[in-house]
Enzyme design. Structure first.
Site, PDB file in Angstrom:
ATOM      1  N   LYS A 194     -18.201  36.009 -92.231  1.00 12.58           N
ATOM      2  CA  LYS A 194     -17.268  36.863 -92.988  1.00 12.58           C
ATOM      3  C   LYS A 194     -16.012  36.070 -93.326  1.00 12.58           C
ATOM      4  CE  LYS A 194     -14.236  40.931 -92.403  1.00 12.58           C
ATOM      5  NZ  LYS A 194     -13.925  42.141 -91.591  1.00 12.58           N
ATOM      6  N   ASP A 212      -6.994  40.799 -94.530  1.00 16.44           N
ATOM      7  CA  ASP A 212      -7.481  42.175 -94.634  1.00 16.44           C
ATOM      8  C   ASP A 212      -6.328  43.163 -94.472  1.00 16.44           C
ATOM      9  OD1 ASP A 212      -8.876  44.532 -94.624  1.00 16.44           O
ATOM     10  OD2 ASP A 212      -9.850  44.209 -92.666  1.00 16.44           O
ATOM     11  N   LYS A 242      -4.030  49.451 -93.726  1.00 17.76           N
ATOM     12  CA  LYS A 242      -3.803  49.406 -92.284  1.00 17.76           C
ATOM     13  C   LYS A 242      -2.328  49.653 -91.972  1.00 17.76           C
ATOM     14  CE  LYS A 242      -7.387  45.947 -91.194  1.00 17.76           C
ATOM     15  NZ  LYS A 242      -8.206  46.777 -90.296  1.00 17.76           N
ATOM     16  N   ASP A 263      -9.134  37.238 -90.261  1.00 20.85           N
ATOM     17  CA  ASP A 263     -10.341  38.006 -90.566  1.00 20.85           C
ATOM     18  C   ASP A 263     -11.411  37.135 -91.236  1.00 20.85           C
ATOM     19  OD1 ASP A 263     -11.633  40.430 -90.225  1.00 20.85           O
ATOM     20  OD2 ASP A 263     -10.951  41.274 -92.125  1.00 20.85           O
ATOM     21  N   GLU A 318     -14.521  46.562 -95.325  1.00 26.50           N
ATOM     22  CA  GLU A 318     -14.817  45.634 -96.420  1.00 26.50           C
ATOM     23  C   GLU A 318     -15.748  44.505 -96.004  1.00 26.50           C
ATOM     24  OE1 GLU A 318     -12.359  45.315 -94.444  1.00 26.50           O
ATOM     25  OE2 GLU A 318     -12.405  43.173 -94.002  1.00 26.50           O
ATOM     26  N   ARG A 356     -18.489  44.415 -94.241  1.00 32.74           N
ATOM     27  CA  ARG A 356     -19.915  44.705 -94.457  1.00 32.74           C
ATOM     28  C   ARG A 356     -20.260  44.691 -95.935  1.00 32.74           C
ATOM     29  NH1 ARG A 356     -19.136  50.199 -91.221  1.00 32.74           N
ATOM     30  NH2 ARG A 356     -17.652  48.764 -90.273  1.00 32.74           N
TER      31      ARG A 356
HETATM   32  N1  BES Z   1     -11.289  43.260 -89.901  1.00 29.19           N
HETATM   33  C1  BES Z   1     -11.406  44.600 -89.472  1.00 29.19           C
HETATM   34  C2  BES Z   1     -11.878  44.728 -88.019  1.00 29.19           C
HETATM   35  C3  BES Z   1     -10.955  44.237 -86.948  1.00 29.19           C
HETATM   36  C4  BES Z   1     -10.065  45.102 -86.369  1.00 29.19           C
HETATM   37  C5  BES Z   1     -11.044  42.947 -86.477  1.00 29.19           C
HETATM   38  C6  BES Z   1      -9.243  44.660 -85.351  1.00 29.19           C
HETATM   39  C7  BES Z   1     -10.220  42.499 -85.460  1.00 29.19           C
HETATM   40  C8  BES Z   1      -9.317  43.355 -84.893  1.00 29.19           C
HETATM   41  C9  BES Z   1     -12.396  45.349 -90.335  1.00 29.19           C
HETATM   42  O1  BES Z   1     -12.439  44.967 -91.661  1.00 29.19           O
HETATM   43  C10 BES Z   1     -12.032  46.788 -90.301  1.00 29.19           C
HETATM   44  O2  BES Z   1     -10.962  47.106 -90.751  1.00 29.19           O
HETATM   45  N2  BES Z   1     -12.916  47.621 -89.795  1.00 29.19           N
HETATM   46  C11 BES Z   1     -12.696  49.022 -89.729  1.00 29.19           C
HETATM   47  C12 BES Z   1     -13.995  49.710 -90.076  1.00 29.19           C
HETATM   48  C13 BES Z   1     -13.883  51.205 -90.197  1.00 29.19           C
HETATM   49  C14 BES Z   1     -12.994  51.569 -91.358  1.00 29.19           C
HETATM   50  C15 BES Z   1     -15.250  51.766 -90.368  1.00 29.19           C
HETATM   51  C16 BES Z   1     -12.258  49.369 -88.319  1.00 29.19           C
HETATM   52  O3  BES Z   1     -12.753  48.779 -87.362  1.00 29.19           O
HETATM   53  O4  BES Z   1     -11.374  50.211 -88.181  1.00 29.19           O
HETATM   54 ZN    ZN Z   2     -11.845  43.071 -92.080  1.00 29.84          ZN
HETATM   55 MN    MN Z   3     -11.022  45.978 -92.821  1.00 31.25          MN
END
Ligand code: BES
Ligand code: ZN
Ligand code: MN
Length: 497
Positions: free
Chosen positions: A265, A270, A277, A288, A349, A351
């Protein structure tokens, strides 16, 4: 870091410090005491005072008062001799690296210990890892040149037994390459988005390919459009900077050998996009693209080691930004394999872009496909920073990773992909949606990816918790950990055995 190997007596080796590993159990402690005080009688007091007991990771720095070519003697505890593992040795060496760095030492002469429950090759390997990996810092932005990372430049392993020395050399030389790969992954991941946006990531891949001897092809936005990588394009919609799709090919195997594919990835930042966020901690999302960093560094390391395998690295890379042109919740993406996706949350994003890479991977008919992604906060909650979440379709591949995880202490922990969970990502208007809400978040992320892997033997590694550290680990400072390089390389070097 430069490695050397010497069969001279320790007192005749010149370095900023001599390093002696000392066990804590009475028999071995006394033995060590005898050997050290014979060499340097003034050290008697440190053993008798009880200030140094050989306890794991304890470090005592002494001075040799002209009795040895090196001015310092660094004693480091390893605990009970018959319980010493690779990990204990890594951590002890890390404690030495930190003590040495705090004094800005550049060179160490390490006495190869005997009587431990570790063979010489393991000692060379683990000690080198600990010495190279600890005290790392991203220093490129400091104007004050006094602010350094690990200051060590040279390690000389010392043993008067030639055979021991040859084994130590084997372990140490391997470990040096792998540690340098790990440091590369950390640096790539730590560099912020303004210096590591998609095109910069592509440049970094090019550089490694050139230096390491593997082929790198970078697809620009036009080619990405032509290939109908609609997930990557959708996530990129909100950005000024264009996406890239990086393809790396290392051919160390025979011509007919099916490749092993690594997908990383590459979200260089992000923000969450329109599903933005919170501000607190958002800066961490410069990391990320750690999956991408790991894949680049793993190809580099595999090439450097000359592993007899064919490897392909695939990296979809983009920022995830909110703007007037950004993807919005509710949008539907139709992928080139016909699968339609409702975007429930623009922050899911990773996935979306990995799906394109997994579709692309299938054309190679690989013997295995592993993706690495900082995919979900849910995985951080489930496993913290100690174990990577592992989900996949291939039992052999999973058990290979499990073994490598135990060997390297880059643990992987399997989470289930029961089809009942698929309920959570059903969409009313498309085949699937990109978010399943809070419950089983790591699993629904993986189940989403599973829709795009076809019949490839596949494993997904959710490194969200293990890649981005908010506090120091024994030989891994906070920030990007470099996770995955040691894990994958250990798996790959044992692939054919
Ligand atoms: N990059 C993030 C996941 C992440 C969060 C990595 C904290 C490291 C530390 C990912 O893109 C994300 O935002 N995932 C969301 C998915 C959800 C919206 C289904 C998440 O984990 O909240
Ligand atoms: Zn992410
Ligand atoms: Mn994300």
């Amino acid at each position: 870091m430069k490695l050397a190997f010497s069969s001279l007596p320790l007192v005749n080796v010149k370095a900023d410090a001599l390093v002696v590993f000392v066990p804590s159990d009475e028999k071995h402690f006394k033995e060590a005491q005898k050997r050290i005080t014979f060499m340097l009688p003034e050290t008697q007091e440190v053993f008798e005072s009880g200030d140094f007991t050989g306890k794991r990771d304890s470090v005592t720095m002494l001075y040799t008062n002209g009795k040895a070519k090196s001015v310092r003697l660094c004693l480091v505890g390893v605990g009970e001799a018959d319980k010493v593992t690779l990990e204990i040795m890594r951590r002890a060496a890390a404690a030495v690296a930190k003590a040495a760095t705090s004094k800005k030492l550049k060179s160490l002469a390490v006495a190869v210990p005997s009587g431990l429950a570790l063979d010489a090759e393991g000692i060379g390997e683990a000690a080198t890892e600990g010495l190279c990996l600890a005290a790392y810092k991203l220093t490129r932005y400091f104007s004050d040149k006094e602010r350094t990372g690990n200051t060590l430049e040279a390690i000389t392993f010392c043993s008067e037994a030639k055979k021991t020395l040859a084994s130590v050399k084997k372990g140490a030389e391997y470990a040096l390459v792998v540690a340098q790969g790990t440091l590369l992954a950390r640096t790539l991941a730590n560099i912020p988005n303004n210096d590591m946006y998609p095109e910069k990531l592509a440049e970094a891949a090019h550089k490694e390919g050139k230096e390491g001897g593997f082929k790198v092809t970078v697809l620009d936005k036009k080619r990405i459009e032509a290939l109908k990588m609609h997930g990557l394009l959708a996530v990129n919609q909100g950005s000024k900077r264009p996406p890239v799709f990086i393809i790396m090919e290392y051919n160390g195997g025979s011509k007919g050998d099916k490749p092993i594919i690594l997908v990383g990835k590459g979200v260089t930042f992000d923000t969450g996009g329109i599903s933005i966020k919170p501000a607190t901690g958002m800066a961490e999302m410069k990391m990320d693209m750690h999956g991408a960093a790991t894949v680049i560094a793993t190809l580099r390391t595999a090439a450097q080691l000359g592993l007899p395998l064919n490897l392909i690295g695939l990296i979809p890379a983009t920022e995830n930004m909110p703007s007037g042109s950004a993807l919005v919740p509710g949008d539907v993406i139709v992928y080139s394999n016909g699968v339609s996706v409702e975007v429930d949350n623009t922050d899911a994003e990773g996935r979306l872009i990995l799906a394109d890479a997994l579709i692309y991977a299938q054309q190679y008919k690989p013997q295995a496909c592993i993706d690495l992604a900082t995919l979900t906060g849910a995985c951080v909650i489930a496993l913290g920073s100690v174990a990577t979440g592992m989900m996949g379709t291939d039992a052999t591949l999973k058990s290979r990773l499990k073994l490598a995880g135990e060997y390297t202490h880059e643990y992987v922990c399997e989470l289930p992909l029961h089809e009942e969970y698929e309920e959570l990502i059903k969409s009313d208007i498309a085949d699937v949606k990109n978010s399943g809400g809070r419950s089983a978040g790591a699993i629904t992320g993986a189940l989403f990816l599973k829709r795009f892997v076809g019949d490839m033997p596949w494993v997904h590694l959710d490194i969200a918790g293990t890649a981005i550290l908010s506090s120091d680990m024994p030989y891994t400072p906070k920030g990007a950990s470099g996770v995955g390089v040691r894990l994958l390389i250990d798996m790959l070097r044992k692939w054919k055995t």
